[in-house]
Design a protein around this motif. Sequence first.
Motif, PDB file in Angstrom:
ATOM      1  N   GLN B 121       0.487  -1.307   0.342  1.00 46.82           N
ATOM      2  CA  GLN B 121      -0.186   0.285   0.310  1.00 46.82           C
ATOM      3  C   GLN B 121       0.896   1.165   0.077  1.00 46.82           C
ATOM      4  OE1 GLN B 121      -3.534   2.043   2.012  1.00 46.82           O
ATOM      5  NE2 GLN B 121      -2.732   0.434   3.552  1.00 46.82           N
ATOM      6  N   THR B 122       1.959   1.374   0.730  1.00 44.62           N
ATOM      7  CA  THR B 122       2.860   2.387   0.929  1.00 44.62           C
ATOM      8  C   THR B 122       3.381   3.064  -0.294  1.00 44.62           C
ATOM      9  OG1 THR B 122       3.237   1.612   3.460  1.00 44.62           O
ATOM     10  CG2 THR B 122       4.649   3.183   2.622  1.00 44.62           C
ATOM     11  N   PHE B 125       1.397   4.554  -2.943  1.00 41.66           N
ATOM     12  CA  PHE B 125       1.035   6.136  -3.076  1.00 41.66           C
ATOM     13  C   PHE B 125       2.840   7.080  -3.120  1.00 41.66           C
ATOM     14  CE2 PHE B 125      -2.160   4.619  -0.536  1.00 41.66           C
ATOM     15  CZ  PHE B 125      -3.577   5.516  -1.162  1.00 41.66           C
ATOM     16  N   GLU B 126       3.850   5.835  -2.767  1.00 42.91           N
ATOM     17  CA  GLU B 126       5.300   6.268  -3.354  1.00 42.91           C
ATOM     18  C   GLU B 126       5.349   6.985  -4.839  1.00 42.91           C
ATOM     19  OE1 GLU B 126       8.479   4.263  -1.723  1.00 42.91           O
ATOM     20  OE2 GLU B 126      10.242   5.501  -3.088  1.00 42.91           O
ATOM     21  N   GLY B 129       3.675   9.487  -5.810  1.00 42.77           N
ATOM     22  CA  GLY B 129       4.225  11.242  -5.653  1.00 42.77           C
ATOM     23  C   GLY B 129       4.948  10.954  -5.883  1.00 42.77           C
ATOM     24  N   VAL B 144      -3.300  10.513  -5.650  1.00 46.43           N
ATOM     25  CA  VAL B 144      -3.557  10.380  -4.184  1.00 46.43           C
ATOM     26  C   VAL B 144      -4.356  10.061  -3.778  1.00 46.43           C
ATOM     27  CG1 VAL B 144      -2.604  10.905  -2.072  1.00 46.43           C
ATOM     28  CG2 VAL B 144      -0.410  10.690  -4.261  1.00 46.43           C
ATOM     29  N   LEU B 147      -6.497   7.432  -5.555  1.00 43.04           N
ATOM     30  CA  LEU B 147      -6.862   6.135  -4.895  1.00 43.04           C
ATOM     31  C   LEU B 147      -7.163   6.118  -3.594  1.00 43.04           C
ATOM     32  CD1 LEU B 147      -5.672   3.494  -5.680  1.00 43.04           C
ATOM     33  CD2 LEU B 147      -3.307   4.176  -5.577  1.00 43.04           C
TER      34      LEU B 147
END
Lengths: 304, 304
Positions: B121-122, B125-126, B129, B144, B147
């Motif tokens: 999950q992280t 988003f990384e 971004g 971002v 989602l």
Amino acid sequence: MSDFAQRLAAVARDTEAALETILQAATDPAPPQRLIGAMRYAVLGGGKRLRPFLTVETARFTGGDAEAALRAGAAIELVHVYSLVHDDLPAMDDDELRRGKPTVHRAYDEATAILVGDALQTLAFETLGDPATHADAGIRAALVLALARAAGAAGMAGGQMLDLEAEGRFGDGLPLELSAGAIRQLQAMKTGAILACAVEMGAIIGGADAASRAALHAYGRALGAAFQVADDILDVESSADALGKATGKDAARGKGTLVSVLGLEAARAERDALADEAVAALAAFGPEADGLREAARFAAGRRS
Amino acid sequence: MSDFAQRLAAVARDTEAALETILQAATDPAPPQRLIGAMRYAVLGGGKRLRPFLTVETARFTGGDAEAALRAGAAIELVHVYSLVHDDLPAMDDDELRRGKPTVHRAYDEATAILVGDALQTLAFETLGDPATHADAGIRAALVLALARAAGAAGMAGGQMLDLEAEGRFGDGLPLELSAGAIRQLQAMKTGAILACAVEMGAIIGGADAASRAALHAYGRALGAAFQVADDILDVESSADALGKATGKDAARGKGTLVSVLGLEAARAERDALADEAVAALAAFGPEADGLREAARFAAGRRS
């Protein structure tokens, strides 16, 4: 109460209000009440909110918007709490107590605790992506990237994996004999990365220049390391009542910490040296950075 | 192979390559090999990659950058896979088989599977971004936000919670008797939100105007609903071999689906009507949207 303690408490109150606002917004339209209730149980009403304090303080003295810093600090707190909820799970550290209350999987159940952690992580990134946090999309995207890098496989989640490996969870069941260097590396990932990120996010919001950001980065890394050594020392010295969670667990698991590898006195010396290093990293700043200086001493000396 | 099948397979190959690149970058500096290995095991080498296809196709015909769409599609796939890994956990659906392979907690262990889901999950988003995904920070921040809203407590995670509640997990152990409307709402959150988000992300990258975005939103919601009814029908009709995961599980749990509430024939009719509704939502577009039209028919008619 000292000025610092008052300021820390004030930011904790502001953070609580920001988290309440964020969680309220997340109940619209109508998500499952059990999930929202458990998210609120996990997030609200506890914690020193040290990470938001670092974001808010850094943004303040670098000239950033206070409301943006508070929401960014709330986002980092959501990631911190998600990691606590998942680390406490039976398959992980199997903890019963957190901030003096039953852990989420004890108060609710395992499936709910897994989903609470998942949804809190998502909410953190939703908060940072939201124009309500900052009008400048460049800052929002930079905050997302900073938090994701600190929380992912090369940061917090990776550090938790190394921690489980160090306990011997995936081999013969015997704890690994880690060097002090390997323990420092593990802790820099597991705890240090997010604390340093809290400072970095404040610097992003404040639009700090490259030199200031480098200094603040060095400060954040040293503070994070000091915090973790202090935590290891507390695990030996403190009581569960004072700490609000179980103590003596590292030793019971035969887990290597800087205390077990270096001894208590050397660990205390390293903790104090790291706090001094954090303060020294702020040499280019004047009294406006006193809040961060005190935060470093607080992180090293905290009693809970 | 039909043109559509060829195009779907081509995007699946491109997505695999994008995921490989993203996972490679995540190994720098040096995170724990067990975690990275398990993340690769979960992510690579499987899946139709329908969500990335929707993002890539929508971005293509609305004039968006192809590489940006592929990375955004990869990010949504990372969230999809994270949700599968966590849903398969013993405390959740307790599944042994996924995409024809042992689930992550069977191939590795529960703690690793929890961390794999968290870190995926992280990483999603990384990826969003990261300036490498799109030069425009406004687009990155919008991706971002889209989602996160689709994945959080009001979307996918909330839907999974409702699903567990519907099984009677937190009450007397008896499945709830849900109305068809409640089942549709649950499925719109659990599956539909992310599928609709895949289309929305393509429209964000393509800079689609408000009317196009509204049409694409309606398409995405109908496609998501068609996909889920088709899934319920497959659970009754298909074999584990064909599906690569266990079948007949809904009935075994006494879980309400549109098949159990409406009957097989009415469920098939609803599935087909939803596919037609998805296609109808694209009426303002010409042949450039044929890929999406076929995707709707595919989602409704798929055999695995």
